[in-house]
Write a protein that holds these residues in place. Sequence first.
Motif, short mmCIF file in Angstrom:
data_model
loop_
_atom_site.label_atom_id
_atom_site.label_comp_id
_atom_site.label_asym_id
_atom_site.label_seq_id
_atom_site.Cartn_x
_atom_site.Cartn_y
_atom_site.Cartn_z
N ALA A 42 4.40 -45.04 -41.26
CA ALA A 42 2.98 -45.32 -41.44
C ALA A 42 2.56 -46.53 -40.62
CB ALA A 42 2.67 -45.54 -42.92
N VAL A 43 3.39 -47.55 -40.58
CA VAL A 43 3.08 -48.74 -39.80
C VAL A 43 3.03 -48.39 -38.31
CG1 VAL A 43 4.01 -50.96 -39.03
CG2 VAL A 43 3.94 -50.42 -41.46
N THR A 44 3.97 -47.60 -37.85
CA THR A 44 4.02 -47.21 -36.44
C THR A 44 2.78 -46.42 -36.04
OG1 THR A 44 6.44 -47.16 -36.53
CG2 THR A 44 5.38 -46.03 -34.68
N ARG A 45 2.36 -45.49 -36.93
CA ARG A 45 1.21 -44.64 -36.61
C ARG A 45 -0.13 -45.34 -36.76
NH1 ARG A 45 3.66 -41.49 -40.36
NH2 ARG A 45 1.83 -41.74 -41.73
N LEU A 46 -0.24 -46.19 -37.79
CA LEU A 46 -1.55 -46.68 -38.20
C LEU A 46 -1.84 -48.13 -37.83
CD1 LEU A 46 -1.43 -45.04 -41.74
CD2 LEU A 46 -2.72 -44.22 -39.75
N ALA A 47 -0.81 -48.89 -37.44
CA ALA A 47 -0.97 -50.29 -37.03
C ALA A 47 -1.82 -51.09 -38.02
CB ALA A 47 -1.58 -50.36 -35.64
N PRO A 48 -1.41 -51.18 -39.29
CA PRO A 48 -2.18 -51.95 -40.27
C PRO A 48 -2.01 -53.45 -40.04
CG PRO A 48 -0.12 -51.28 -41.23
CD PRO A 48 -0.17 -50.62 -39.88
N ASP A 49 -2.88 -54.22 -40.66
CA ASP A 49 -2.77 -55.68 -40.63
C ASP A 49 -1.75 -56.17 -41.66
OD1 ASP A 49 -5.02 -56.09 -38.73
OD2 ASP A 49 -6.19 -55.29 -40.41
N VAL A 50 -1.69 -55.47 -42.80
CA VAL A 50 -0.84 -55.87 -43.92
C VAL A 50 -0.21 -54.63 -44.52
CG1 VAL A 50 -0.80 -56.94 -46.23
CG2 VAL A 50 -2.33 -57.85 -44.45
N ILE A 51 1.04 -54.75 -44.97
CA ILE A 51 1.65 -53.68 -45.76
C ILE A 51 2.12 -54.25 -47.08
CG2 ILE A 51 3.88 -53.98 -44.56
CD1 ILE A 51 4.38 -50.95 -45.19
N LEU A 52 1.76 -53.57 -48.17
CA LEU A 52 2.28 -53.87 -49.50
C LEU A 52 3.42 -52.90 -49.73
CD1 LEU A 52 -1.10 -54.09 -51.46
CD2 LEU A 52 0.37 -56.01 -50.88
N ILE A 53 4.62 -53.41 -49.96
CA ILE A 53 5.79 -52.53 -50.04
C ILE A 53 6.68 -52.90 -51.21
CG2 ILE A 53 7.01 -53.96 -48.34
CD1 ILE A 53 8.32 -51.34 -47.33
N ASP A 54 7.02 -51.89 -52.01
CA ASP A 54 7.86 -52.10 -53.19
C ASP A 54 9.29 -52.40 -52.76
OD1 ASP A 54 8.67 -52.20 -55.83
OD2 ASP A 54 8.83 -50.02 -56.04
N ILE A 55 9.94 -53.30 -53.46
CA ILE A 55 11.33 -53.62 -53.12
C ILE A 55 12.25 -52.46 -53.46
CG2 ILE A 55 13.30 -55.03 -53.87
CD1 ILE A 55 11.55 -57.44 -53.83
N ARG A 56 12.08 -51.88 -54.65
CA ARG A 56 12.97 -50.81 -55.11
C ARG A 56 12.32 -49.44 -54.90
NH1 ARG A 56 16.10 -52.36 -60.70
NH2 ARG A 56 17.36 -54.08 -59.87
N MET A 57 12.86 -48.68 -53.94
CA MET A 57 12.40 -47.32 -53.69
C MET A 57 13.61 -46.46 -53.37
SD MET A 57 8.85 -47.73 -51.49
CE MET A 57 9.60 -48.68 -50.17
N PRO A 58 13.54 -45.16 -53.62
CA PRO A 58 14.67 -44.28 -53.30
C PRO A 58 14.85 -44.16 -51.79
CG PRO A 58 12.74 -43.00 -53.95
CD PRO A 58 12.42 -44.43 -54.23
N GLY A 59 16.06 -43.81 -51.38
CA GLY A 59 16.34 -43.72 -49.95
C GLY A 59 16.39 -45.11 -49.36
N MET A 60 15.62 -45.35 -48.31
CA MET A 60 15.54 -46.68 -47.72
C MET A 60 14.67 -47.58 -48.59
SD MET A 60 14.01 -47.93 -44.03
CE MET A 60 15.17 -46.97 -43.06
N ASP A 61 15.23 -48.70 -49.07
CA ASP A 61 14.47 -49.57 -49.96
C ASP A 61 13.50 -50.44 -49.17
OD1 ASP A 61 15.85 -51.82 -48.98
OD2 ASP A 61 17.37 -51.69 -50.53
N GLY A 62 12.67 -51.17 -49.91
CA GLY A 62 11.65 -51.98 -49.28
C GLY A 62 12.18 -53.13 -48.46
N LEU A 63 13.29 -53.72 -48.87
CA LEU A 63 13.86 -54.84 -48.12
C LEU A 63 14.34 -54.38 -46.75
CD1 LEU A 63 15.87 -56.55 -50.99
CD2 LEU A 63 13.79 -57.41 -49.90
N THR A 64 15.05 -53.24 -46.72
CA THR A 64 15.52 -52.70 -45.45
C THR A 64 14.33 -52.34 -44.56
OG1 THR A 64 17.48 -51.82 -46.54
CG2 THR A 64 16.95 -50.92 -44.38
N ALA A 65 13.34 -51.70 -45.16
CA ALA A 65 12.16 -51.31 -44.39
C ALA A 65 11.42 -52.53 -43.85
CB ALA A 65 11.22 -50.48 -45.26
N ALA A 66 11.30 -53.59 -44.66
CA ALA A 66 10.61 -54.80 -44.21
C ALA A 66 11.31 -55.41 -43.01
CB ALA A 66 10.54 -55.81 -45.35
N ALA A 67 12.64 -55.43 -43.03
CA ALA A 67 13.39 -55.96 -41.90
C ALA A 67 13.14 -55.13 -40.64
CB ALA A 67 14.88 -56.01 -42.23
#
Length: 220
Positions: A42-67
């Motif tokens: 979503a970030v790659t496609r939409l180029a937002p200014d801010v992302i709100l992302i949950d730490i605990r999610m199935p598959g790739m978690d929020g911490l990995t995604a944030a990095a």
Amino acid sequence: MIRVVVADDEALVRSGLRMILEATGDITVVGEACDGAGAIGAVTRLAPDVILIDIRMPGMDGLTAAAEIGRLPDPPKVIMLTTFDLDEYVHLALRAGAVGFLLKDTPPRDFASAVRTVAAGSAMLSPTVTKRLISSFVEKGPSRADVARRRLAVLTYRERQVMRALAQGLSNAEIGRRLSMSEATVKAHVSHSLAKLGLANRVQAAILAHDADPLPLEST
């Protein structure tokens, strides 16, 4: 208009955040994701200014995604969401590049305020964790304190006063009242200090100043 992506594995949380943020009039939710991989897409496609992302999610978690998001060209500001007020999550989120950390039980108006704060270039932590984070982020030792003081020696007297107040967890408005300066002047001192110290945000500056405690105001 501030463009936001919301990433959470619970559809109810996503729709609730969308409703809260879009009711402000100056924030729009341009996309949603239910896992870390979706958040990156979503970030790659939409180029937002801010992302709100949950730490605990199935598959790739929020911490990995944030990095991963932090390594993208011109990445958005990242605010981590969690239901758990646990120090280790705050530490991991900051190391992953997040500039904001909010609990999901944060009052609705504070979500919008956090988005505006990080979009403007400042860091934002939930008030319930800020002071404890600064005091417990790292274990302090004499060598760490000496290194921190040497780094802070490049700052002016006023900049050191502001850093000392940051280490106590004060907001810009509180620092301004304490030091008898305008909030705009405080922001300017913080910005100049971050540039001189090579730091990304005020949280890192507060931790560095805390390491140097007591932070000498005179030149060393």
